[in-house]
Design a protein around this motif. Structure first.
Motif, PDB file in Angstrom:
ATOM      1  N   GLN A  43       0.822  -1.208   0.000  1.00  0.00           N
ATOM      2  CA  GLN A  43       0.000   0.000   0.000  1.00  0.00           C
ATOM      3  C   GLN A  43       0.857   1.260   0.000  1.00  0.00           C
ATOM      4  O   GLN A  43       0.525   2.256  -0.657  1.00  0.00           O
ATOM      5  N   LYS A  44       1.977   1.226   0.700  1.00  0.00           N
ATOM      6  CA  LYS A  44       2.880   2.384   0.689  1.00  0.00           C
ATOM      7  C   LYS A  44       3.444   2.613  -0.709  1.00  0.00           C
ATOM      8  O   LYS A  44       3.610   3.757  -1.144  1.00  0.00           O
ATOM      9  N   GLN A  45       3.746   1.514  -1.411  1.00  0.00           N
ATOM     10  CA  GLN A  45       4.264   1.661  -2.769  1.00  0.00           C
ATOM     11  C   GLN A  45       3.200   2.214  -3.714  1.00  0.00           C
ATOM     12  O   GLN A  45       3.503   3.004  -4.611  1.00  0.00           O
ATOM     13  N   GLY A  46       1.956   1.790  -3.507  1.00  0.00           N
ATOM     14  CA  GLY A  46       0.887   2.234  -4.400  1.00  0.00           C
ATOM     15  C   GLY A  46       0.363   3.614  -4.085  1.00  0.00           C
ATOM     16  O   GLY A  46       0.118   4.418  -4.985  1.00  0.00           O
ATOM     17  N   TYR A  47       0.208   3.899  -2.809  1.00  0.00           N
ATOM     18  CA  TYR A  47      -0.417   5.158  -2.399  1.00  0.00           C
ATOM     19  C   TYR A  47       0.586   6.248  -2.030  1.00  0.00           C
ATOM     20  O   TYR A  47       0.219   7.415  -1.916  1.00  0.00           O
TER      21      TYR A  47
END
Length: 590
Positions: free
Chosen positions: A477-481
């Motif tokens: 999620q950190k990579q995506g958001y």
């Protein structure tokens, strides 16, 4: 108009004589198949190929009706033991034909004069793409005996683990406001206008997963282990390699799309941060406010089912009258199961029943604008099915990437129309709703792709307990958001509630959503260029999805999917929408 679907077009119940007849037909066809494979000869290749096709068609029609009926029944009541038992019986029956099916497919793969046979027979001509695909797939076939074992073992293996995830999430009781509710209802509260309701529902949802996290971790681990084993046995480079071949899609297309997505990700993070500011957050957007309505320009209007029907028909008739007619039929002829209830699976889906020239749509309707968009999405799938229903049965299936084209195209059509018709704060609010969906196919879908890739990588080296799966999900999620999300309020359990991870036959059901969304954007650009002349080309494109590679489908619209510039052009339209939103909301920050 009924709020639950009717499955009478399939069967009126388990005691319907047609149900017993199809079960008998299935068994007879399987027996005939098993007898026939011993007599196959390359001395009479054309006649053998024709009989193979006829047997496979007959098998598909009987097994398809039975399994679709039972699966649809189960999706609205996962607690129905009789349906679960019948579904397992049908699966066991079908497994009896796996050895014969492998033998027939191997015969096709080993046919040296395939093109000559196809040219000499009208039935084979209709199946030219299908037969050539089988020939290419021959490189990954195992012995007939092993194919049979794999199919039978999947029933108590990957398929059973997937059913466990579906059962546990659909029957999970969530404690909320001193009452018990279901997961579908609690997740729908993410769209509520009350900030405290959204946060409380998010906290209740996360707490509820503690009851099932261990069991579902076992489900995920064992499904992925089975997929890896099968890939290794068949000779695929990886599960992703197998998925791409199943998807009729080149790795170059996926790489081009992902490359463009990474380039444009920062603009989506800007949108998320702006939404956070508008909602009063300083550290990025908390997960529970991803789908929050803006504090201005929103409407508390709730749509009834009849409202939804009229809304959709009026917006789609100018684009394609045949689609509007289909939508009217879907509402009037009980194709749709609308409301959440205990035992019913969450989310939404569309099952195309081409043999009946119909579809069935499941939603968890709450009456908000998001539900209108969901219905438009699923009815897009139904229209896609309608465009392919005149193919022969073995040519009905389209691959994962193009599966989301018509659905997301519909989303774009309805949202663009709504935005153009509005003004002021209402216009801004509608722009934001569209950006919510775009952020999902960009940030969230990218995070799901990263998560599943990492799960497959780690599964080769050991078992992943819930804590590790949660850590992988948070990192994804950190990579995506990026910095668009508040790291204190993320969603470590998204691997539990998303059914897309729990199939032993269908891995990486994530990037097709990004593909569908961005490809649809590119098609919208074409629509604006060509006007009414585009619609017939669009129908032709959808019709071709079941008998062409992804790249060949796109060429009908003069698009090269392996060229990153196409994906950039689609993302430029997203960038323009975000920049318009940022400009429109600048004055709202004071």
């Amino acid at each position: 108009m009924m709020n639950e679907w009717s499955l009478d077009v399939l069967y009126k119940g388990l005691d319907d004589p047609a149900y017993a007849n199809d079960m008998e037909t299935l068994q007879k066809t399987l027996t005939e198949m098993n007898d026939f494979v011993d007599s196959m000869s390359h001395e009479n290749e054309k006649e053998t190929l024709v009989h193979i096709i006829e047997l496979q068609e007959r098998l598909l029609l009987s097994a398809y009706k039975l399994s679709e009926y039972l699966s649809l029944r189960q999706s609205t009541n996962t607690k129905d033991a009789d349906i679960a038992s019948e579904l397992e019986k049908v699966m066991q029956l079908q497994s009896r034909g796996s050895k014969a099916m492998a033998a027939m497919n191997r015969f096709v793969a080993e046919t040296k004069e395939l093109d000559a046979c196809i040219e000499a027979d009208d039935l084979l001509k209709e199946y030219s793409f299908y037969l050539h695909e089988l020939k290419g797939d021959g490189a990954y076939l195992l012995s007939n005996e092993v194919e049979e074992v794999l199919t039978k073992m999947d029933i108590s293996g990957g398929n059973a683990w997937g059913n466990l995830q579906s059962y546990l999430t659909s029957t999970l009781e969530v404690d909320y406001n001193n009452e018990k509710t279901n997961l579908s209802h609690i997740r729908n509260l993410a769209y509520d206008s009350d900030a405290q309701v959204r946060k409380s529902a998010y906290e209740a949802e996360l707490a509820s997963y503690q009851k099932i996290r261990d069991a579902i971790a076992f489900s995920l681990n064992n499904i992925k282990a089975q997929v890896i084993t099968e890939c290794d046995l068949r000779g695929y480079e990886s599960p992703l390699d197998m998925t791409l071949k199943q998807s009729r899609m080149q790795k170059a297309t996926l790489d081009a799309m992902l490359c463009a997505m990474k380039e444009y990700m920062p603009i989506f993070h800007k949108y998320l941060r702006r939404k956070a500011e508008l909602l009063g957050h300083k550290n990025g957007l908390p997960w529970y406010d991803l789908f929050a309505p803006l504090p201005f320009g929103t409407s508390n209007k709730k749509f009834s089912v009849e409202d939804a029907k009229q809304y959709l028909i009026s917006h789609f008739r100018p684009f394609a009258p045949d689609m509007a007619d289909m939508m009217e039929k879907a509402f009037d002829e009980k194709w749709i199961d609308f409301f959440p209830r205990n035992g019913k699976v969450g989310g939404a889906f569309c099952a195309n029943l081409q043999f009946a020239k119909q579809s069935r749509i499941l939603t968890n309707f709450d009456g908000g604008l998001g539900d209108i968009v969901t219905l438009a999405h699923e009815l897009g799938h139904a229209y896609h099915g309608m465009m392919s229903e005149n193919h022969r049965p073995l040519n009905w299936d389209y691959s994962m990437p193009v599966a989301e084209t018509a659905s997301t195209f519909n989303e774009n059509i309805i949202m663009n129309a709504l935005i153009e018709e509005s003004e002021g704060d209402e216009k801004i609010a509608l722009m934001e709703i569209q950006l919510q969906d775009l952020a999902q196919i960009m940030c969230d879908i990218y995070s799901r792709y990263v998560f599943e890739s990492e799960v497959f990588n780690r599964k080769r080296n050991g078992f992943m307990f819930p804590d590790e799966l949660e850590a992988i999900m948070l990192d994804a999620q950190k990579q995506g958001y990026g910095d668009g999300l508040d790291e204190n309020y993320m969603h470590p359990y998204m691997w539990i509630c998303k059914s897309h991870y729990y199939s032993s036959h269908l891995s990486f059901y994530n990037f097709p959503y990004a593909f569908g969304g961005l490809f649809a954007r590119g098609l919208i650009v074409k629509y604006k260029e060509l006007g009414d002349g585009f619609v017939e080309k669009y129908r032709k494109l959808l019709n071709a999805t079941t008998v062409s590679s992804v790249e060949d489908v796109a060429r009908i619209a003069d698009i090269d999917l392996t060229d990153v510039s196409f994906w950039r052009s689609a993302l430029e339209t997203c960038k323009a929408d975000i920049e318009s939103f940022l400009a429109a909301t600048e004055s709202k920050l004071s």
